[in-house]
Design a protein around this motif. Structure first.
Motif, PDB file in Angstrom:
ATOM      1  N   ARG A 282       0.839  -1.181   0.000  1.00 41.39           N
ATOM      2  CA  ARG A 282       0.000   0.000   0.000  1.00 41.39           C
ATOM      3  C   ARG A 282       0.884   1.244   0.000  1.00 41.39           C
ATOM      4  O   ARG A 282       1.945   1.242   0.623  1.00 41.39           O
ATOM      5  CB  ARG A 282      -0.879   0.065   1.258  1.00 41.39           C
ATOM      6  CG  ARG A 282      -2.022  -0.921   1.268  1.00 41.39           C
ATOM      7  CD  ARG A 282      -2.787  -0.800   2.577  1.00 41.39           C
ATOM      8  NE  ARG A 282      -3.859  -1.779   2.648  1.00 41.39           N
ATOM      9  CZ  ARG A 282      -5.082  -1.581   2.155  1.00 41.39           C
ATOM     10  NH1 ARG A 282      -5.381  -0.442   1.588  1.00 41.39           N
ATOM     11  NH2 ARG A 282      -5.997  -2.526   2.253  1.00 41.39           N
ATOM     12  N   ALA A 283       0.407   2.308  -0.661  1.00 38.34           N
ATOM     13  CA  ALA A 283       1.071   3.597  -0.542  1.00 38.34           C
ATOM     14  C   ALA A 283       0.401   4.375   0.585  1.00 38.34           C
ATOM     15  O   ALA A 283      -0.751   4.108   0.930  1.00 38.34           O
ATOM     16  CB  ALA A 283       0.967   4.371  -1.853  1.00 38.34           C
ATOM     17  N   GLY A 284       1.114   5.329   1.160  1.00 39.88           N
ATOM     18  CA  GLY A 284       0.543   6.158   2.221  1.00 39.88           C
ATOM     19  C   GLY A 284      -0.122   7.384   1.629  1.00 39.88           C
ATOM     20  O   GLY A 284       0.400   7.979   0.691  1.00 39.88           O
ATOM     21  N   ILE A 285      -1.287   7.731   2.166  1.00 38.19           N
ATOM     22  CA  ILE A 285      -1.924   8.989   1.740  1.00 38.19           C
ATOM     23  C   ILE A 285      -2.077   9.891   2.961  1.00 38.19           C
ATOM     24  O   ILE A 285      -2.565   9.477   4.014  1.00 38.19           O
ATOM     25  CB  ILE A 285      -3.270   8.767   1.014  1.00 38.19           C
ATOM     26  CG1 ILE A 285      -3.903  10.117   0.630  1.00 38.19           C
ATOM     27  CG2 ILE A 285      -4.246   7.926   1.829  1.00 38.19           C
ATOM     28  CD1 ILE A 285      -5.082   9.995  -0.328  1.00 38.19           C
ATOM     29  N   PHE A 286      -1.620  11.118   2.799  1.00 39.30           N
ATOM     30  CA  PHE A 286      -1.729  12.159   3.826  1.00 39.30           C
ATOM     31  C   PHE A 286      -2.549  13.288   3.207  1.00 39.30           C
ATOM     32  O   PHE A 286      -2.598  13.412   1.984  1.00 39.30           O
ATOM     33  CB  PHE A 286      -0.362  12.722   4.174  1.00 39.30           C
ATOM     34  CG  PHE A 286       0.640  11.733   4.708  1.00 39.30           C
ATOM     35  CD1 PHE A 286       0.881  11.642   6.072  1.00 39.30           C
ATOM     36  CD2 PHE A 286       1.362  10.908   3.859  1.00 39.30           C
ATOM     37  CE1 PHE A 286       1.820  10.747   6.580  1.00 39.30           C
ATOM     38  CE2 PHE A 286       2.305  10.013   4.355  1.00 39.30           C
ATOM     39  CZ  PHE A 286       2.537   9.940   5.719  1.00 39.30           C
ATOM     40  N   GLY A 287      -3.114  14.133   4.021  1.00 44.00           N
ATOM     41  CA  GLY A 287      -3.791  15.259   3.405  1.00 44.00           C
ATOM     42  C   GLY A 287      -4.616  16.074   4.356  1.00 44.00           C
ATOM     43  O   GLY A 287      -4.663  15.818   5.562  1.00 44.00           O
ATOM     44  N   SER A 288      -5.268  17.083   3.744  1.00 46.64           N
ATOM     45  CA  SER A 288      -6.009  18.037   4.548  1.00 46.64           C
ATOM     46  C   SER A 288      -7.495  17.961   4.257  1.00 46.64           C
ATOM     47  O   SER A 288      -8.275  18.666   4.863  1.00 46.64           O
ATOM     48  CB  SER A 288      -5.513  19.449   4.226  1.00 46.64           C
ATOM     49  OG  SER A 288      -5.689  19.703   2.838  1.00 46.64           O
TER      50      SER A 288
END
Lengths: 478, 490
Positions: free
Chosen positions: A356-362
């Motif tokens: 899995r890739a990591g997703i960060f965000g606002s």
């Protein structure tokens, strides 16, 4: 991409024929006894090679033969096919969408990269002939997914190219070729970057013989709206710079432009399928070389946003070039949303591994859409946090921000730092109020072994995801 | 810890007065009385100090008059935002400001009784110290506070709200003590002995030694312990608080208790190894949690199990390459003797299922460095096969400020722990290191509802926070106490 044709009727005997079966489904009568003897149940991933005329490759679809399962089955079958120039797909009894997904999987699985082989080049699959109950419907269904496949394979081709061939200049030229697809391409060179104060990109690219580039790809779309923006890290090679990396495994750093390649692939997909949504990709292209003019740990650089950054580790260069690219994407295009992709940190590999890739965000809604798009195309994401402490460590004694926490400042004797979270907190500083998501794809850009949708090597992770994200979220007026 | 009292609002004639004030609030109630008694010195002082009542703001006015030694104003932030964790944080800030006073009165008459109780909880939590081994500390450096009286409008309600919190605070302090104790003092046997103190609260405590565990087939746990001169223990604690009419399967909490972890033959680097005394924080948390639940007489049946071992390199130590047979019968190839926590948990979890058939299991362990690389120190890693249980834990964490972040599980990760010689190996490589550790544990839960909290990043804090002095945090006690209170009592 391999050529794909659609026909009625039975496959020719010369080419191996792929036959897909759902778990528990009744097999064609001619195959029933062989399948029973080989204990073939149709479980997902199961492949049975039946020699004969034609040779048949029977592949299991599992109990839920949806599009992702069909794609995986197509790829698994073609990976088992070996050296042959043509394969057939029997679509008997399958719906148009399933046939299209199987064909998509076959096209993904058949990808290869032989540019730099001069002898003993293996025979590769060049053609797929699909035999469907309703070839027109299958062809129409395939036309919907083919652009995403083309985008993914463009990304793979770019990532596979070694750094002495894909220099910053060559990368820019490859992108300029996308103009033929109706994409507007602008390449900003060193002088333009200097004039506009892109201090971070210039610093990172300063040590290399080939100068950095900022590539801007625009797809106008049809809707009268602001575009969605993609921002990609395009480090054609990353030595680490003065904070040089250990020698072991450094050759993998030719893939450190996979974020930019995925964005370019997504733009190709949007153009090919004439997406109504306007989109723009801003790609920060540079080589992080160790040279006499390299930037140093301790340097303070002024980014395009005018904010100053203290450099701690020249090998944390991705976040610096992204800072300038994010700023440009937002300041120049005022996008509805911005999504950046980058092979950013080793930390995300320790956190989520290669699955899995990591997703960060606002923006929770944007992140949820991105995750849904990822699930749909077999590029899964996992949400990761940006907490207060992750921002606190970026305080600098001398500049507005420092780029990362110093090595050795972590827990347990300094060894453990949540660098992926720190990097995301850093990027957030350059985003402002625009809805934003950041995908750290360092664990998923390259597969060491054959994977669900292709052979060992670059995966093209992100291109199809972004294309699907646009389809899910940005093709209607808000 | 200082005594907490809830009293009717009345101005103290001497000592310290604390004024918790919301943003832009005007002085009212007891605060207003004090201001009048000092001839307006307080309002003038606060204005001069530019005190606005912002969250975390604290201002001290010395000898403002009316016999008071000092007045401390504590900012509460916007009144609409003030909730439990904010009131606790204010209590913690307050304690730091009054630590040198023997007594203090807090003008909490403007607060709801529940928030006043939370504020008192913050005072108590922040007052923790572990000074057992200090013999030369100067008198003036020690905190003096003996009693904090919160002046409230409704003393009965505030007292009732605080009583269970006091029990939880006792549990937190027990955990912090256990985790802070040095490893030459807190051996497995010593830790087990200390659990006996819980019998006073009505907890049944059973201690199993190496012989009993051998009989039960605890090959994984005993393999870890075999290199140490200290004998292993397993402690089983039972709290039977559910009313007779509502008896059912118990809730189970399981803790990793490696009282010191050298890494064994796969020995750790020297830098930071002293931290490994807190590799028993999972067990410490379970013990403190049982004390909290019993102390407040929780209406639930709960079992707490801890596996206590020391991981040492020695002539008898387990080697990389060894294959051990766990209590479940599954075999494990030990690749890295420093991945020992999961071996301990495997046997304890299996025993827990066989013996208690629990409604759910939550295990806590300082399991992997990888979880720190993934998340840092703000969140523990939460892994679970049960979405309801996981979301309840997340919510309890948010409510108590002990937050957990859900991490993924999946077949692709499970493949990383396939062994060439045994049913599984005990490490799956660097990629996804915390996930493969959780996959390992999942192989022992028999599909029962289960959650795993990797607390390696949250069990210990290198700096002070609002309600926790640096050191052992007792992360998990309050979260899991809240989990039980919210969903499993009544």
């Amino acid at each position: 991409m391999i050529a794909v044709r659609f026909r009625r009727g039975a496959p020719r005997p010369e080419a191996p024929c792929i036959v897909a079966l759902a778990e528990g489904a009744a097999p064609p009568r001619a195959l029933a006894s062989a399948l029973a003897a080989a204990r073939f149940t149709g479980a997902a991933g199961q492949v049975l090679d039946l020699p004969g005329t034609p040779r048949r490759l029977v592949v299991g679809l599992g109990t839920a033969p949806d599009a992702p399962a069909c794609e995986r089955a197509g790829a698994a079958a073609v990976l088992a096919a070996g050296a042959t120039e043509e394969v057939a797909l029997s679509g008997a009894g399958l719906g148009a969408a399933q046939v299209a997904a199987l064909a998509a999987g076959i096209a993904l699985g058949a990808w290869s990269f032989d540019t730099h082989r001069t002898r003993d080049v293996p025979r590769r699959i060049r053609r797929l002939v699909v035999h469907a109950d309703d070839p027109d419907a299958a062809e129409a269904a395939f036309a919907v997914v083919a652009p995403g496949i083309a985008g993914c394979l463009l990304a793979r081709d770019l990532v596979a190219e070694p750094a002495n061939h894909l220099t910053t200049r060559r990368f820019a030229e490859r992108l300029e070729a996308l103009a033929a697809e109706g994409i507007e391409v602008t390449i900003h060179g060193r002088k333009w970057l200097e004039r506009h104060g892109f201090g971070a990109l210039l610093a990172v690219g300063g040590g290399a013989a080939d100068p950095p580039r900022l590539a801007v790809l625009r797809w106008r779309g049809a809707l009268p709206m602001l575009p969605v923006a993609f921002v990609g890290k395009g480090m054609v090679f990353d030595t680490g710079g003065i904070s040089i990396k250990p020698a072991a495994g450094m050759e993998a750093m030719r893939a450190d432009m996979a974020g930019a390649a995925a964005c370019a692939g997504a733009m190709l997909a949007l153009a090919r399928r004439k997406s109504p949504s306007p989109a723009v990709a801003v790609l920060a292209i540079a080589e992080n070389a160790t040279g006499a003019a390299s930037y140093r740990p301790g340097d303070v650089i002024r980014t395009a946003s005018r904010r100053t950054v203290e450099v701690i580790d020249t090998d944390a260069e991705g976040r610096l070039v992204l800072a300038d690219a994010l700023h440009h994407a937002i300041a120049a295009f005022r996008p509805r949303a911005v999504v950046d992709l980058a092979t950013l940190t080793g930390s995300i590999v320790t956190a989520l591994g290669h699955h899995r890739a990591g997703i960060f965000g606002s923006d929770a809604a944007l992140m949820a859409s991105a995750a849904a798009a990822g699930e749909a195309v077999g590029e899964p994401l996992w949400p990761m946090p940006i907490g207060e402490t992750h921002r606190e460590v970026l305080r600098s004694d001398i500049a507005d921000l420092r780029q990362c926490a110093p090595a050795g400042s972590g827990a347990w004797g300094g060894r453990f730092l949540p660098d992926a979270c720190h990097a995301a907190a850093f990027l957030r500083e350059f985003v402002g109020a625009t809805p934003w998501a950041h995908l750290d794809i360092a664990g998923v850009d390259t597969a060491e072994e054959a994977h669900a949708l292709g052979p060992a090597g670059p995966t093209g992770f992100g291109a199809r995801l972004l294309d699907r994200l646009v389809a899910l979220r940005f093709e209607t007026e808000p | 810890m200082p005594d907490i009292a809830f009293v009717k609002p009345a101005l103290p004639r001497s000592g310290a007065l604390v004024l918790p004030l919301a943003e832009e609030a005007t002085l009212a109630g007891l605060a207003k009385q004090a201001d009048e008694a000092t001839g307006g010195a307080i309002s003038r002082g606060l204005e001069a100090a530019k005190f606005k009542g912002r969250k975390g703001q604290a201002t001290t006015l010395w000898a403002p008059g009316a016999g008071l030694s000092k007045v401390v104003a504590i900012g509460l932030g916007k009144p609409a935002d003030l909730a439990e964790t904010g009131a606790e944080a204010a209590g913690g800030t307050m304690f730091a400001a009054i630590a040198q006073e023997r007594e203090a009165v807090v003008a909490a008459d403007g607060l709801a009784p529940a928030l006043a109780a939370s504020m008192a909880m913050g005072v108590v939590l922040k007052s923790y110290r572990f000074d057992r081994y200090r013999t030369t500390e100067k008198e003036e450096d020690k905190p003096k506070t003996e009693r904090v009286a919160l002046a409230v409008s409704d003393t009965t309600k505030a007292k009732a709200a605080f009583a269970p919190l006091q029990a939880v605070a006792d549990g937190v302090f027990l955990t912090r003590d256990l985790v802070s104790e040095p490893p030459n003092v807190l051996t497995p046997a010593d830790c087990a002995e200390r659990c006996k103190a819980l019998t006073k609260l009505g907890v049944e405590v059973e201690i199993l030694g190496p012989k009993e565990m051998k009989k039960l087939g605890f090959g994984a746990l005993l393999g870890v312990a075999q290199g140490s001169a200290q004998e292993a223990r397993m402690v089983v604690m039972k709290w039977n608080g559910a009313p007779k009419a509502k008896k059912g399967k118990p809730l189970a909490f399981i803790g990793k208790g490696v009282t010191f972890d050298t890494g064994g033959i796969s020995i750790k680097p020297a830098g930071g190894m002293e931290d490994m005394k807190w590799d028993m924080a999972g067990a410490g948390t379970v013990i403190g949690l049982m004390a909290a639940l019993a102390g407040r007489k929780a209406k639930a049946d709960v079992v707490g199990l801890v596996g206590l071992v020391e991981n040492m390199p020695s002539a008898n130590a387990q080697r990389p390459g060894d294959v051990v047979t766990s209590a479940s019968g599954q075999t494990i190839e030990v690749i890295n003797t420093d991945a020992e926590g999961r071996l301990v948990l495997a046997d304890v979890i299996h025993y827990c299922i066989e013996k208690f058939d629990p409604r759910f299991m939550v295990d806590l362990a300082t399991l992997t460095g990888a979880i720190i690389i993934a998340l840092g120190h703000e969140h523990a890693g939460l892994f679970s096969n049960d979405d309801t249980l996981a979301s309840r834990i997340e919510a309890a964490g948010r409510a108590t400020g002990e937050t957990a972040w859900r991490m993924p599980l999946g077949e692709a990760y499970d493949k990383q722990i396939k062994s060439d010689i045994a049913d599984m190996k005990n490490v799956g490589g660097r990629p996804g290191g915390s996930i493969t550790a959780a996959q390992f544990i999942q192989r022992f839960v028999q599909g029962k509802p289960w959650a795993h909290l990797d607390i390696a990043g949250t069990a210990w804090s290198s700096k002070d926070t609002a309600t926790t002095p640096k050191g052992a945090t007792a992360y998990g006690v309050r979260m899991l106490d809240r989990l039980v209170a919210e969903h499993y009592e009544g």
